[in-house]
Structures are given as C-alpha cells and as structure tokens.
Write an enzyme that holds these catalytic residues in place. Structure first.
Site, PDB file in Angstrom:
ATOM      1  N   ASP A  17      65.959  41.100   8.355  1.00  0.00           N
ATOM      2  CA  ASP A  17      65.365  41.354   7.044  1.00  0.00           C
ATOM      3  C   ASP A  17      63.856  41.512   7.244  1.00  0.00           C
ATOM      4  O   ASP A  17      63.354  41.420   8.369  1.00  0.00           O
ATOM      5  CB  ASP A  17      65.704  40.212   6.091  1.00  0.00           C
ATOM      6  CG  ASP A  17      65.754  40.647   4.634  1.00  0.00           C
ATOM      7  OD1 ASP A  17      65.301  41.759   4.314  1.00  0.00           O
ATOM      8  OD2 ASP A  17      66.250  39.865   3.796  1.00  0.00           O
TER       9      ASP A  17
ATOM     10  N   GLU B  25      61.263  40.319   4.576  1.00  0.00           N
ATOM     11  CA  GLU B  25      60.365  39.448   3.797  1.00  0.00           C
ATOM     12  C   GLU B  25      59.840  38.264   4.599  1.00  0.00           C
ATOM     13  O   GLU B  25      58.758  37.745   4.311  1.00  0.00           O
ATOM     14  CB  GLU B  25      61.066  38.952   2.526  1.00  0.00           C
ATOM     15  CG  GLU B  25      61.217  40.001   1.447  1.00  0.00           C
ATOM     16  CD  GLU B  25      62.476  40.842   1.594  1.00  0.00           C
ATOM     17  OE1 GLU B  25      62.722  41.706   0.736  1.00  0.00           O
ATOM     18  OE2 GLU B  25      63.216  40.639   2.594  1.00  0.00           O
TER      19      GLU B  25
ATOM     20  N   HIS C 234      67.601  45.166   5.405  1.00  0.00           N
ATOM     21  CA  HIS C 234      66.673  45.154   4.273  1.00  0.00           C
ATOM     22  C   HIS C 234      66.774  46.432   3.440  1.00  0.00           C
ATOM     23  O   HIS C 234      66.707  47.545   3.985  1.00  0.00           O
ATOM     24  CB  HIS C 234      65.231  45.001   4.746  1.00  0.00           C
ATOM     25  CG  HIS C 234      64.235  45.141   3.627  1.00  0.00           C
ATOM     26  ND1 HIS C 234      64.104  44.198   2.637  1.00  0.00           N
ATOM     27  CD2 HIS C 234      63.361  46.140   3.319  1.00  0.00           C
ATOM     28  CE1 HIS C 234      63.178  44.593   1.774  1.00  0.00           C
ATOM     29  NE2 HIS C 234      62.722  45.774   2.166  1.00  0.00           N
TER      30      HIS C 234
ATOM     31  N   HIS D 101      64.314  34.947   4.185  1.00  0.00           N
ATOM     32  CA  HIS D 101      63.520  34.361   3.087  1.00  0.00           C
ATOM     33  C   HIS D 101      64.389  33.421   2.269  1.00  0.00           C
ATOM     34  O   HIS D 101      65.621  33.393   2.426  1.00  0.00           O
ATOM     35  CB  HIS D 101      62.986  35.479   2.184  1.00  0.00           C
ATOM     36  CG  HIS D 101      64.066  36.391   1.685  1.00  0.00           C
ATOM     37  ND1 HIS D 101      64.862  36.084   0.606  1.00  0.00           N
ATOM     38  CD2 HIS D 101      64.501  37.586   2.160  1.00  0.00           C
ATOM     39  CE1 HIS D 101      65.743  37.054   0.418  1.00  0.00           C
ATOM     40  NE2 HIS D 101      65.554  37.974   1.355  1.00  0.00           N
TER      41      HIS D 101
ATOM     42  N   HIS E 125      64.263  35.792  -3.252  1.00  0.00           N
ATOM     43  CA  HIS E 125      65.246  36.504  -4.067  1.00  0.00           C
ATOM     44  C   HIS E 125      66.600  36.355  -3.392  1.00  0.00           C
ATOM     45  O   HIS E 125      66.689  35.883  -2.258  1.00  0.00           O
ATOM     46  CB  HIS E 125      64.898  37.992  -4.224  1.00  0.00           C
ATOM     47  CG  HIS E 125      64.963  38.777  -2.961  1.00  0.00           C
ATOM     48  ND1 HIS E 125      63.939  38.778  -2.022  1.00  0.00           N
ATOM     49  CD2 HIS E 125      65.935  39.567  -2.448  1.00  0.00           C
ATOM     50  CE1 HIS E 125      64.271  39.546  -1.002  1.00  0.00           C
ATOM     51  NE2 HIS E 125      65.481  40.035  -1.226  1.00  0.00           N
TER      52      HIS E 125
ATOM     53  N   GLU F  96      70.690  34.320   0.595  1.00  0.00           N
ATOM     54  CA  GLU F  96      71.172  35.253   1.607  1.00  0.00           C
ATOM     55  C   GLU F  96      71.514  34.548   2.918  1.00  0.00           C
ATOM     56  O   GLU F  96      72.509  34.891   3.574  1.00  0.00           O
ATOM     57  CB  GLU F  96      70.136  36.359   1.827  1.00  0.00           C
ATOM     58  CG  GLU F  96      69.974  37.251   0.610  1.00  0.00           C
ATOM     59  CD  GLU F  96      68.846  38.253   0.730  1.00  0.00           C
ATOM     60  OE1 GLU F  96      68.437  38.569   1.870  1.00  0.00           O
ATOM     61  OE2 GLU F  96      68.367  38.726  -0.318  1.00  0.00           O
TER      62      GLU F  96
END
Length: 272
Positions: free
Chosen positions: A8, A10, A60, A104, A115, A134
C-alpha cells in the site's frame, strides 16, 4: 521459501496527504517512487533471508502505482484492477509468509491517512464483533491459506493495530503520526534500510508466527458514511439492512466474506 508481498502507499515514509495518494494528485508520482523503493527494500530483505520466489501485489487505489521497470528483477508484480482478492490477489497456500508494506490504520482510528478500503464509503467493518481494518481483513485472507503475516511497515499506530492481532509480528515503523495528514518521517534511505533488516529478521523466524484466524461462521456488520450507500448495498443477496447506515450478512467462508465486503464497497462507492 516463497513470499507474498502486499504493498500500500499511505504507510510509506514521506506520504502524508491526498496529493500523494490520489491518482491525480500533484505529488502522486513522487509518492509512487517512494513506494517502489520501499517495496524494493523489502524484496532485498527477503532475498537475504533466502527467499527464492517473491510475488508483489500492488494494493493501492487503482493498483497501478509501482514502477515496474524500477522494481527489483527478482520480484514478480501483480498490477491492475479489478482483482477478485483485491489487496491479497495472488495469495495461495504455496506461500510460506506474507509481508505488508506501506500499511495504515483502520477508519476512525488515530493514524496517518486512516481509512478502511474507501474513506468516502466505509465508517467501520466488524467481523464477529471485532472491528477490523485493512491489516486485519487481509491477514485473515492470508490465514485462510495457512500463511502467516510476519512483517508490516507503516506508522507507529498501525504497528500497534497489527500487534493487537499478530502479537509477535515484525515491524518497521518509518514514521510517527502527528495527526491524520501530518507525520514525523524517517529519511527515506533510513526507512528503507530499516524495512530491509526487519524483513530479513521476520523471514528468518517466519515459522514462529501463527497465521491470523477467526473461527467461522462470520457475522459481518458494515457501517457506511451515508444512508444511500447502505440502501444500495442492501440489493445484494444475503445482505440485510440493520440500521440507517448499517448492513449485515453471515458467511461461513472467509474468502466469500472478503469478496462480499469488497463488492459492497464498490456498490456503495457509486452513491454520492
């Protein structure tokens, strides 16, 4: 040793804002470069630990972020969308361990750019009463295939979230959250060295970490940002609306659960 790597953006050092993470962001290409280099650092650590095959899944957004030509030549890359298993596309019981780079915290938790899959849609996701982001949901998919998640990189708070589910997971904390769009970041070169060494240590001891599992059946409760999103998702089979913003469903297979969660988010995402 065969390794699966989900990447990802972030949680990458130096990434703190939507202009880094969004496809049309003015600094997105710079963030993609940082992401690619952190993935390469993880690949190097895996190779030093004896990995013979490494499959990287770009996880992502549009899942077209990693610069393929700049990726380490020993790694294979899954690129693009849609993917049946999204951030975990390509995982199977053939892998010995999974690595999560640039992760994240879940939506609503403290943490840089927090998120859960889609910040414009999802307020929370609970599975058997446990709120998961996630990291947790993706770790469950790995666990279905008996693959332990042995490493995660990101901010100090995703490290805590991950450790609450996988207590002996290895971590590379590359930045400290100050608020949702502000962080104290390690220099990228230092962050990459930390990722490489932590990955190597994780894989040298991968058999000491158990796959993350929750026993079935699975009762899922999803809370959305607005009522129209819950209305739209209620159209799906097995889904019941249980509140103005909430839907629920029951599955006995974690892969079906994960796919229904992702399908719900895609449908909800079409409602403004």
């Amino acid at each position: 040793m065969k390794i699966f790597l989900s990447a990802d953006i972030e949680g990458v050092s130096g990434v703190v804002h939507g202009e880094h993470t969004m496809r049309d962001g003015r600094e997105h290409d710079y963030a993609r470069m940082l992401m690619t280099k952190e993935v390469n650092a993880c690949v190097l650590g895996a190779l030093e630990a004896g990995a013979e095959k490494i499959v990287v899944n770009d996880s992502h957004g549009t899942m077209r972020n990693i610069y393929h030509e700049q990726l380490h030549t020993k790694a294979e890359l899954i690129l693009g969308t849609p993917k049946k298993l999204a951030m975990m596309e390509g995982i199977s019981s053939d892998f010995d361990a999974a690595l999560f780079v640039g992760y994240h915290t879940k939506m609503g938790a403290e943490g840089i750019l927090n998120h859960t899959f889609n910040g414009r849609v999802v307020r929370s996701i609970e599975l058997n009463g446990i709120e998961l982001g996630e990291f947790g949901l993706n770790a469950l998919v790995a666990g279905h295939f008996n693959v332990p998640v042995v490493f995660v990189s990101g901010c100090n708070l995703v490290a805590i979230e991950a450790k609450s589910l996988v207590p002996n997971i290895h971590q590379a904390i590359v930045k400290q959250t100050i608020n949702r769009t502000t962080a104290l970041n390690m220099h990228p070169v230092v962050a990459r060295e930390l990722i490489k060494e932590s990955t190597k240590n994780a894989l040298l001891a991968y058999d000491e970490i158990s796959p993350y599992r929750i026993e079935p059946p699975y009762t899922v409760k999803m809370t959305f940002i607005n009522t129209g999103q819950a209305d739209a998702v209620e159209i799906l089979p097995y889904v019941k609306k249980v509140g103005p913003l909430e839907i629920s469903f029951i599955c006995t297979d974690i892969l079906e659960c994960y796919q229904l969660i992702r399908s719900s988010i895609m449908i909800a995402g079409s409602i403004s």
